[in-house]
Design a protein around this motif. Structure first.
Motif, PDB file in Angstrom:
ATOM      1  N   MET C   1       0.824  -1.213   0.000  1.00 44.01           N
ATOM      2  CA  MET C   1       0.000   0.000   0.000  1.00 44.01           C
ATOM      3  C   MET C   1       0.857   1.260   0.000  1.00 44.01           C
ATOM      4  O   MET C   1       0.670   2.168  -0.804  1.00 44.01           O
ATOM      5  N   ASN C   2       1.829   1.250   0.898  1.00 46.32           N
ATOM      6  CA  ASN C   2       2.741   2.379   0.974  1.00 46.32           C
ATOM      7  C   ASN C   2       3.398   2.642  -0.360  1.00 46.32           C
ATOM      8  O   ASN C   2       3.476   3.775  -0.821  1.00 46.32           O
ATOM      9  N   TRP C   3       3.858   1.531  -0.965  1.00 49.03           N
ATOM     10  CA  TRP C   3       4.565   1.672  -2.228  1.00 49.03           C
ATOM     11  C   TRP C   3       3.651   2.294  -3.273  1.00 49.03           C
ATOM     12  O   TRP C   3       4.035   3.177  -4.019  1.00 49.03           O
ATOM     13  N   LEU C   4       2.402   1.846  -3.290  1.00 44.42           N
ATOM     14  CA  LEU C   4       1.437   2.365  -4.260  1.00 44.42           C
ATOM     15  C   LEU C   4       1.223   3.858  -4.044  1.00 44.42           C
ATOM     16  O   LEU C   4       1.247   4.654  -4.992  1.00 44.42           O
ATOM     17  N   MET C   5       1.064   4.248  -2.769  1.00 47.30           N
ATOM     18  CA  MET C   5       0.826   5.662  -2.462  1.00 47.30           C
ATOM     19  C   MET C   5       1.975   6.536  -2.937  1.00 47.30           C
ATOM     20  O   MET C   5       1.783   7.619  -3.470  1.00 47.30           O
ATOM     21  N   ASN C   6       3.203   6.011  -2.764  1.00 45.00           N
ATOM     22  CA  ASN C   6       4.362   6.813  -3.147  1.00 45.00           C
ATOM     23  C   ASN C   6       4.604   6.839  -4.647  1.00 45.00           C
ATOM     24  O   ASN C   6       5.418   7.606  -5.127  1.00 45.00           O
ATOM     25  N   ASN C   7       3.950   5.953  -5.363  1.00 44.92           N
ATOM     26  CA  ASN C   7       4.243   5.845  -6.795  1.00 44.92           C
ATOM     27  C   ASN C   7       2.995   5.964  -7.664  1.00 44.92           C
ATOM     28  O   ASN C   7       2.960   5.470  -8.784  1.00 44.92           O
ATOM     29  N   LEU C   8       1.976   6.633  -7.131  1.00 49.74           N
ATOM     30  CA  LEU C   8       0.709   6.721  -7.858  1.00 49.74           C
ATOM     31  C   LEU C   8       0.847   7.228  -9.297  1.00 49.74           C
ATOM     32  O   LEU C   8       0.315   6.619 -10.222  1.00 49.74           O
ATOM     33  N   PRO C   9       1.554   8.350  -9.498  1.00 45.98           N
ATOM     34  CA  PRO C   9       1.630   8.858 -10.885  1.00 45.98           C
ATOM     35  C   PRO C   9       2.285   7.847 -11.824  1.00 45.98           C
ATOM     36  O   PRO C   9       1.841   7.659 -12.957  1.00 45.98           O
ATOM     37  N   TYR C  10       3.325   7.178 -11.316  1.00 46.09           N
ATOM     38  CA  TYR C  10       4.043   6.194 -12.119  1.00 46.09           C
ATOM     39  C   TYR C  10       3.116   5.038 -12.495  1.00 46.09           C
ATOM     40  O   TYR C  10       3.026   4.635 -13.654  1.00 46.09           O
ATOM     41  N   VAL C  11       2.394   4.529 -11.501  1.00 45.10           N
ATOM     42  CA  VAL C  11       1.468   3.420 -11.756  1.00 45.10           C
ATOM     43  C   VAL C  11       0.368   3.869 -12.719  1.00 45.10           C
ATOM     44  O   VAL C  11      -0.028   3.130 -13.631  1.00 45.10           O
ATOM     45  N   GLY C  12      -0.106   5.100 -12.546  1.00 45.77           N
ATOM     46  CA  GLY C  12      -1.130   5.631 -13.435  1.00 45.77           C
ATOM     47  C   GLY C  12      -0.646   5.674 -14.870  1.00 45.77           C
ATOM     48  O   GLY C  12      -1.353   5.272 -15.802  1.00 45.77           O
ATOM     49  N   GLN C  13       0.588   6.131 -15.031  1.00 48.00           N
ATOM     50  CA  GLN C  13       1.153   6.232 -16.375  1.00 48.00           C
ATOM     51  C   GLN C  13       1.309   4.850 -17.003  1.00 48.00           C
ATOM     52  O   GLN C  13       0.978   4.643 -18.171  1.00 48.00           O
ATOM     53  N   LEU C  14       1.796   3.891 -16.209  1.00 47.11           N
ATOM     54  CA  LEU C  14       1.936   2.529 -16.739  1.00 47.11           C
ATOM     55  C   LEU C  14       0.563   1.927 -17.065  1.00 47.11           C
ATOM     56  O   LEU C  14       0.406   1.216 -18.052  1.00 47.11           O
ATOM     57  N   SER C  15      -0.449   2.256 -16.234  1.00 47.54           N
ATOM     58  CA  SER C  15      -1.794   1.752 -16.512  1.00 47.54           C
ATOM     59  C   SER C  15      -2.287   2.300 -17.843  1.00 47.54           C
ATOM     60  O   SER C  15      -2.928   1.581 -18.622  1.00 47.54           O
ATOM     61  N   ALA C  16      -2.018   3.583 -18.097  1.00 46.41           N
ATOM     62  CA  ALA C  16      -2.450   4.192 -19.357  1.00 46.41           C
ATOM     63  C   ALA C  16      -1.797   3.468 -20.534  1.00 46.41           C
ATOM     64  O   ALA C  16      -2.460   3.132 -21.518  1.00 46.41           O
ATOM     65  N   LEU C  17      -0.502   3.208 -20.414  1.00 46.12           N
ATOM     66  CA  LEU C  17       0.186   2.487 -21.485  1.00 46.12           C
ATOM     67  C   LEU C  17      -0.393   1.084 -21.657  1.00 46.12           C
ATOM     68  O   LEU C  17      -0.570   0.593 -22.765  1.00 46.12           O
ATOM     69  N   HIS C  18      -0.671   0.464 -20.514  1.00 47.01           N
ATOM     70  CA  HIS C  18      -1.234  -0.889 -20.545  1.00 47.01           C
ATOM     71  C   HIS C  18      -2.595  -0.882 -21.254  1.00 47.01           C
ATOM     72  O   HIS C  18      -2.897  -1.748 -22.062  1.00 47.01           O
ATOM     73  N   LEU C  19      -3.379   0.140 -20.930  1.00 51.96           N
ATOM     74  CA  LEU C  19      -4.715   0.280 -21.510  1.00 51.96           C
ATOM     75  C   LEU C  19      -4.624   0.383 -23.033  1.00 51.96           C
ATOM     76  O   LEU C  19      -5.342  -0.316 -23.759  1.00 51.96           O
ATOM     77  N   LEU C  20      -3.730   1.238 -23.504  1.00 58.04           N
ATOM     78  CA  LEU C  20      -3.581   1.403 -24.959  1.00 58.04           C
ATOM     79  C   LEU C  20      -3.170   0.091 -25.609  1.00 58.04           C
ATOM     80  O   LEU C  20      -3.704  -0.298 -26.643  1.00 58.04           O
ATOM     81  N   GLN C  21      -2.202  -0.596 -24.983  1.00 57.98           N
ATOM     82  CA  GLN C  21      -1.728  -1.848 -25.567  1.00 57.98           C
ATOM     83  C   GLN C  21      -2.781  -2.948 -25.491  1.00 57.98           C
ATOM     84  O   GLN C  21      -2.698  -3.951 -26.187  1.00 57.98           O
ATOM     85  N   SER C  22      -3.779  -2.766 -24.605  1.00 57.05           N
ATOM     86  CA  SER C  22      -4.842  -3.763 -24.511  1.00 57.05           C
ATOM     87  C   SER C  22      -5.910  -3.511 -25.558  1.00 57.05           C
ATOM     88  O   SER C  22      -6.430  -4.442 -26.158  1.00 57.05           O
ATOM     89  N   ILE C  23      -6.253  -2.239 -25.742  1.00 59.03           N
ATOM     90  CA  ILE C  23      -7.424  -1.915 -26.566  1.00 59.03           C
ATOM     91  C   ILE C  23      -7.109  -1.952 -28.056  1.00 59.03           C
ATOM     92  O   ILE C  23      -7.849  -2.542 -28.846  1.00 59.03           O
ATOM     93  N   ILE C  24      -6.009  -1.328 -28.439  1.00 57.08           N
ATOM     94  CA  ILE C  24      -5.736  -1.204 -29.877  1.00 57.08           C
ATOM     95  C   ILE C  24      -5.662  -2.570 -30.574  1.00 57.08           C
ATOM     96  O   ILE C  24      -6.305  -2.768 -31.600  1.00 57.08           O
TER      97      ILE C  24
END
Lengths: 219, 307, 224
Positions: C1-24
């Motif tokens: 949890m701590n790790w997630l809180m400290n790295n939210l923007p990073y995880v968000g950015q990776l999620s966005a990339l993941h989303l694009l690679q999933s949908i296209i």
């Protein structure tokens, strides 16, 4: 030399097939891991699928679980289990068992559930016990769908078990991961060919087994 | 790491408009941004182990601090992969290690001392590539054993391992089996041929360390800047024949992608970076603290690079 | 949890990339599969026989479905690393992942698209013809909409499998939530890996839900 010639050269090089790290050894490891994984997954998935298919209870749970299992990334499970359990067989096998459960469970459950209720009632009217109905009526009739699930699971496992080479295990994934580390494309192409061949052969054998097991009347 | 990869966005835009038939267009779009002289954004790549990622983030942070746009492409792969990306020009600079870089291009090299290696490098590299100033910071591959194993087998140097060939499993990254400083070099220099090689893809990370502690492998290839060595009382085996060459951190660049101003900043970083910094940074990122590589890198740059 | 809180923007950015690679790849793969499947099904025999196809079309169907299944046996990692060789792309190009995953989606979708077109009753098609629908219009107005429900079931499986497969790209340095797996392994950070796994599953559940809703909207005629 183009990539096909180079791949051919790789296949025909001295010691490519026999000896330590040769194709025979890697294929044997690959089949060994795959069989072990499918066996463990079957031990878990088949009873659950039979129960749920027969009683009709917990259907929603099974559908939800198979969906969620499908979404679980194998690489993630593999790295996580490896950190927790260290090197060895347990971590990678566990990660892949989880992968194999979804198609097996879906096949068994949907196969049993699809058996005509009228047939089941007729068997019950003849005085068969519930376990007899399951073994002698539902199971034979469900075989095609169950085998569909088994073949699906086998294909997925044989293709995906290559990732166990990411941790220090063998199998055909070794050619892939080692080839990747030093950008040796012929070795990687060879790995792809071998895995695809293995998958096709296993699938064909399972199809034959299915034919042999299916009661003549339901073929 | 914190900058959205621009190329990725453009490839996407290309894909979104016309789907797959455009694969060619996506490509030409890619090179269009790098062509026409020096690009205004420096793309910093890194190898697939943590220290390389940290140094790449340091390069990017330093460039940004000096007003030059920079983005990172972390964890491209082993040397074969990122050198390929450098030669194509999809990345402009990657932090590398002088000795292994030289061996990659010239496996027969006689150079051993740090200065000899740096002297031999420019002519050994392929045409598109060059190296900037080396840093005094050093990080070698090294063969490491636990204190117990060292005592049990009486090990001080790699040469002592050869006596116990049949009893020893060596752990390391997959490429170690084939690199000239890996199994081939150990055999040639010391006659050391381990009974088994155990390939582990964690960049000399926790699995490799745990395998040593659990005696699943008796010796492993770890980086000399790995804080785990001191923490676990591991013994670094001596290497009298210099199988592992001197390894100064050095930026290897595709000159077309890196301006003179950017090169100056990278040289400034190299001059400031010391071996102790590497150990401390590795510890922050992979030790108890688990700081992000980008954050640890930025802290270091803020502290060391005078505004 | 701590790790997630400290790295939210990073995880968000990776999620966005993941989303694009999933949908296209799912969109591209579906668009490619539909015509292939339609051609494979071939000309349906008219209402006289509801059983299906002529001998020629049965062969065509078998060839297409089996080729697609063969593609599925290629390990994803292998497909990713071999793409530069086939496409001439850069080693670090995300295009490698897009094309490779599109191939998988085609492998999965061709099968269910074939099933979907076969699920449309020839009688219905014949009625449409009798009502004066020309073949092209009949395809768009009758055959395709009627094939949607079966196709959708296959599409949902393809989407979810695709989302979990995207992460393998991390092994060749293509960023996605999979990056958290390789990085977490190297840095001995189980929390990071768990965030990646949970993120992938959540992404799959959301997109699957969304696809189900789109499907319900597309087939709203069924309720009428």
């Amino acid at each position: 030399m183009n990539i096909f010639d180079k791949t051919w050269a790789w296949f025909t090089a001295d010691g490519a097939w026999t000896g330590a790290g040769g194709i025979f050894q890697r294929v044997a490891e690959h089949l060994g891991y795959s069989a072990l994984i499918l066996l463990i997954a079957a031990v878990i998935a088949v009873p659950i699928g039979l129960m749920v298919g027969h009683t009709g209870r917990g259907e929603n749970v099974v559908v939800a679980i198979t969906g969620a299992l499908r979404a679980l990334p194998t690489l993630g499970l593999l790295t996580l289990f490896a950190l927790w359990l260290g090197l060895g067989l347990v971590a990678p096998i566990a990660a892949l068992v989880i992968l194999a459960i979804a198609p097996l469970l879906a096949g068994v459950y949907s196969g049993i559930a699809a058996v005509d209720k009228v047939t089941v009632d007729a068997a019950r009217a003849q005085g068969m016990t519930e376990s007899q109905i399951l073994r002698k009526v539902e199971l034979p009739l469900a075989l095609p769908l169950i085998f569909g699930g088994i073949r699906n699971a086998a294909l997925q496992v044989i293709a995906t078990v290559t990732v166990v080479a990411y941790i220090n295990l063998g199998g055909l994934g070794r050619y892939l991961i080692d080839g990747l580390a030093v950008r040796d494309y012929p070795r990687m192409v060879a790995a792809v060919v071998l895995v695809a061949l293995l998958a096709l052969i296993v699938d064909a054998l399972l199809a034959l087994l299915q034919r042999a097991l299916t009661p003549r009347g339901t073929r | 790491m914190n900058t959205m990869n621009r190329r990725q966005l453009f490839t996407l835009a290309g894909l979104g408009t016309g789907v797959l038939a455009l694969s060619g267009c996506g490509l030409s779009g890619e090179t269009a941004f790098g062509s026409g002289g020096v690009s205004d954004t420096v793309t910093v790549g890194s190898a697939d182990f943590t220290e390389s990622q940290i140094i790449a983030e340091i390069y990017a942070a330093a460039l940004k601090k000096r007003g030059i746009n920079a983005e990172t492409v972390p964890a491209i792969g082993a040397r074969e992969a990122y050198i390929g990306a450098l030669q194509e020009g999809t990345v402009g600079v990657v932090p590398d290690y002088s000795g292994n870089l030289l061996l990659y291009f010239d496996a027969q090299t006689k150079a051993q001392a740090p200065e000899e290696i740096m002297k031999a490098l420019p002519s050994a590299l392929s045409d598109q590539l060059s190296v900037l100033d080396p840093s005094p910071a050093e990080n070698k591959d090294s063969l490491v054993v636990t204190a117990e194993v060292a005592q049990k087998f009486g090990l001080k140097s790699i040469a002592d391992l050869a006596v116990h060939n049949s009893e020893i499993t060596l752990g390391g990254p997959p490429e170690f089996a084939e690199r000239s400083y890996g199994l081939p070099g150990l055999k040639k220099n010391y006659g050391f041929v381990p009974a088994k090689f155990s390939p582990i893809n964690d960049g000399g990370g926790p699995l490799t360390v745990q395998a040593l502690i659990d005696d699943q492998v008796q010796t492993a290839d770890l980086f000399s800047t790995d804080p785990a060595i001191v923490k676990n009382n591991f013994v670094v085996l001596e290497d009298p024949k210099n199988n592992f060459l001197a390894q100064q951190v050095v930026p290897v660049v595709n000159a077309k992608q890196v301006s003179v101003a950017a090169a100056d900043v990278l040289n400034e970083v190299s001059a400031l970076l010391k071996t102790e910094d590497l150990i401390a940074l590795n510890d922050r990122v992979s030790g108890e603290e688990k700081t992000n590589p980008a954050t640890a890198a930025k802290d270091w740059v803020d502290q060391k690079l005078v505004a | 949890m701590n790790w997630l809180m400290n790295n939210l923007p990073y995880v968000g950015q990776l999620s966005a990339l993941h989303l694009l690679q999933s949908i296209i790849p799912v969109i591209a793969g579906t668009l490619i599969s539909i015509p292939i499947a339609r051609l494979a099904v071939g000309r349906r025999r008219d209402g006289r026989s509801t059983a299906g196809h002529t001998a020629g079309s049965a062969f065509k169907r078998g060839a297409v479905v089996n080729t697609a299944a063969l593609l599925y046996t290629i390990p994803s990692l292998a497909l990713f690393v071999l793409m530069p060789l086939v496409l001439g792309t850069s080693i670090t190009s995300p295009l490698n992942v897009y094309v490779a995953l599109t191939i998988y989606v085609v492998a999965m979708m061709v099968r269910s698209a074939v099933d979907a077109f076969e699920s449309v009753s020839p009688v219905t098609l014949e009625s449409a013809t009798a009502m004066g629908y020309k073949p092209v219009r009949r395809f768009w107005a009758v055959e395709l909409p009627l094939a949607v429900p079966v196709m959708l079931a296959g599409l949902r499986v393809a989407l979810v499998s695709n989302i979990s497969m995207v992460s393998v790209g991390a092994v060749i340095g293509i960023q996605s939530l999979g990056t958290l797996f390789t990085d977490g392994l190297r840095r001995n950070l189980p929390a990071e890996i768990i965030v990646g796994i949970v993120g992938t599953v959540v992404l799959a559940l959301i997109l699957d839900r969304l696809l189900a809703l789109i499907g319900a909207w597309l087939t709203r005629w069924r309720k009428a």
